[in-house]
Design a protein around this motif. Sequence first.
Motif, PDB file in Angstrom:
ATOM      1  N   ILE A   1       0.760  -1.296  -0.062  1.00 17.64           N
ATOM      2  CA  ILE A   1      -0.022   0.107   0.255  1.00 17.64           C
ATOM      3  C   ILE A   1       0.792   1.308   0.060  1.00 17.64           C
ATOM      4  O   ILE A   1       0.506   2.089  -0.722  1.00 17.64           O
ATOM      5  CB  ILE A   1      -0.990   0.110   1.167  1.00 17.64           C
ATOM      6  N   LYS A   2       1.951   1.155   0.683  1.00 22.34           N
ATOM      7  CA  LYS A   2       2.681   2.270   0.814  1.00 22.34           C
ATOM      8  C   LYS A   2       3.397   2.566  -0.514  1.00 22.34           C
ATOM      9  O   LYS A   2       3.596   3.850  -1.047  1.00 22.34           O
ATOM     10  CB  LYS A   2       3.929   2.028   1.946  1.00 22.34           C
ATOM     11  N   LYS A   3       3.672   1.785  -1.255  1.00 25.39           N
ATOM     12  CA  LYS A   3       4.288   1.769  -2.697  1.00 25.39           C
ATOM     13  C   LYS A   3       3.366   2.251  -3.656  1.00 25.39           C
ATOM     14  O   LYS A   3       3.674   3.228  -4.378  1.00 25.39           O
ATOM     15  CB  LYS A   3       4.881   0.339  -3.187  1.00 25.39           C
ATOM     16  N   ILE A   4       2.017   1.969  -3.407  1.00 22.83           N
ATOM     17  CA  ILE A   4       0.880   2.562  -4.280  1.00 22.83           C
ATOM     18  C   ILE A   4       0.623   3.954  -3.923  1.00 22.83           C
ATOM     19  O   ILE A   4       0.704   4.678  -4.956  1.00 22.83           O
ATOM     20  CB  ILE A   4      -0.398   1.673  -4.093  1.00 22.83           C
ATOM     21  N   LYS A   5       0.717   4.426  -2.846  1.00 27.99           N
ATOM     22  CA  LYS A   5       0.770   5.807  -2.381  1.00 27.99           C
ATOM     23  C   LYS A   5       1.668   6.550  -2.864  1.00 27.99           C
ATOM     24  O   LYS A   5       1.568   7.582  -3.368  1.00 27.99           O
ATOM     25  CB  LYS A   5       0.694   5.918  -0.702  1.00 27.99           C
ATOM     26  N   ILE A   6       2.778   5.999  -2.925  1.00 32.64           N
ATOM     27  CA  ILE A   6       3.968   6.794  -3.441  1.00 32.64           C
ATOM     28  C   ILE A   6       3.892   6.894  -4.753  1.00 32.64           C
ATOM     29  O   ILE A   6       4.136   8.068  -5.386  1.00 32.64           O
ATOM     30  CB  ILE A   6       5.455   6.106  -3.086  1.00 32.64           C
ATOM     31  N   GLU A   7       3.551   6.150  -5.556  1.00 32.79           N
ATOM     32  CA  GLU A   7       3.422   6.081  -7.053  1.00 32.79           C
ATOM     33  C   GLU A   7       2.291   7.178  -7.246  1.00 32.79           C
ATOM     34  O   GLU A   7       2.339   7.789  -8.355  1.00 32.79           O
ATOM     35  CB  GLU A   7       3.252   4.559  -7.577  1.00 32.79           C
ATOM     36  N   LEU A   8       1.059   7.196  -6.685  1.00 31.06           N
ATOM     37  CA  LEU A   8       0.057   7.915  -6.945  1.00 31.06           C
ATOM     38  C   LEU A   8       0.491   9.542  -6.718  1.00 31.06           C
ATOM     39  O   LEU A   8      -0.014  10.473  -7.423  1.00 31.06           O
ATOM     40  CB  LEU A   8      -1.084   7.853  -5.841  1.00 31.06           C
ATOM     41  N   ILE A   9       1.254   9.671  -5.636  1.00 32.06           N
ATOM     42  CA  ILE A   9       1.856  10.939  -5.350  1.00 32.06           C
ATOM     43  C   ILE A   9       2.796  11.397  -6.675  1.00 32.06           C
ATOM     44  O   ILE A   9       2.802  12.501  -7.006  1.00 32.06           O
ATOM     45  CB  ILE A   9       2.907  11.036  -4.100  1.00 32.06           C
TER      46      ILE A   9
ATOM     47  N   THR B   1       0.510  12.270  -9.346  1.00 32.44           N
ATOM     48  CA  THR B   1      -0.189  13.646  -9.018  1.00 32.44           C
ATOM     49  C   THR B   1       0.918  14.672  -9.239  1.00 32.44           C
ATOM     50  O   THR B   1       0.284  15.832  -9.859  1.00 32.44           O
ATOM     51  CB  THR B   1      -0.684  13.739  -7.671  1.00 32.44           C
TER      52      THR B   1
END
Length: 76
Positions: free
Chosen positions: A2-10, A13
């Motif tokens: 989940i942390k990796k997905i959040k970083i990629e979404l950042i 964005t």
Amino acid sequence: MIKKIKIELIYFTVILLVLAVLQHSDLLHSPVERVDAMVEQGNYLHPLLWAFAVYAVVGLIRLIVKYVLYLKNKAK
């Protein structure tokens, strides 16, 4: 994961916002007018497509650099 997905979404964005400001400098002065123009023209997806294209290129470059560093460290 989940942390990796959040970083990629950042990353995505940030790329989206940077491209929006670079392509439409009036976005900083009158964002409501820019959004209204987008709604009138009905082109909702073009910012996402441009951002995805740049994100894919940046991702490819990141993979190449990661692989080169892996090969460099493996040779030691």
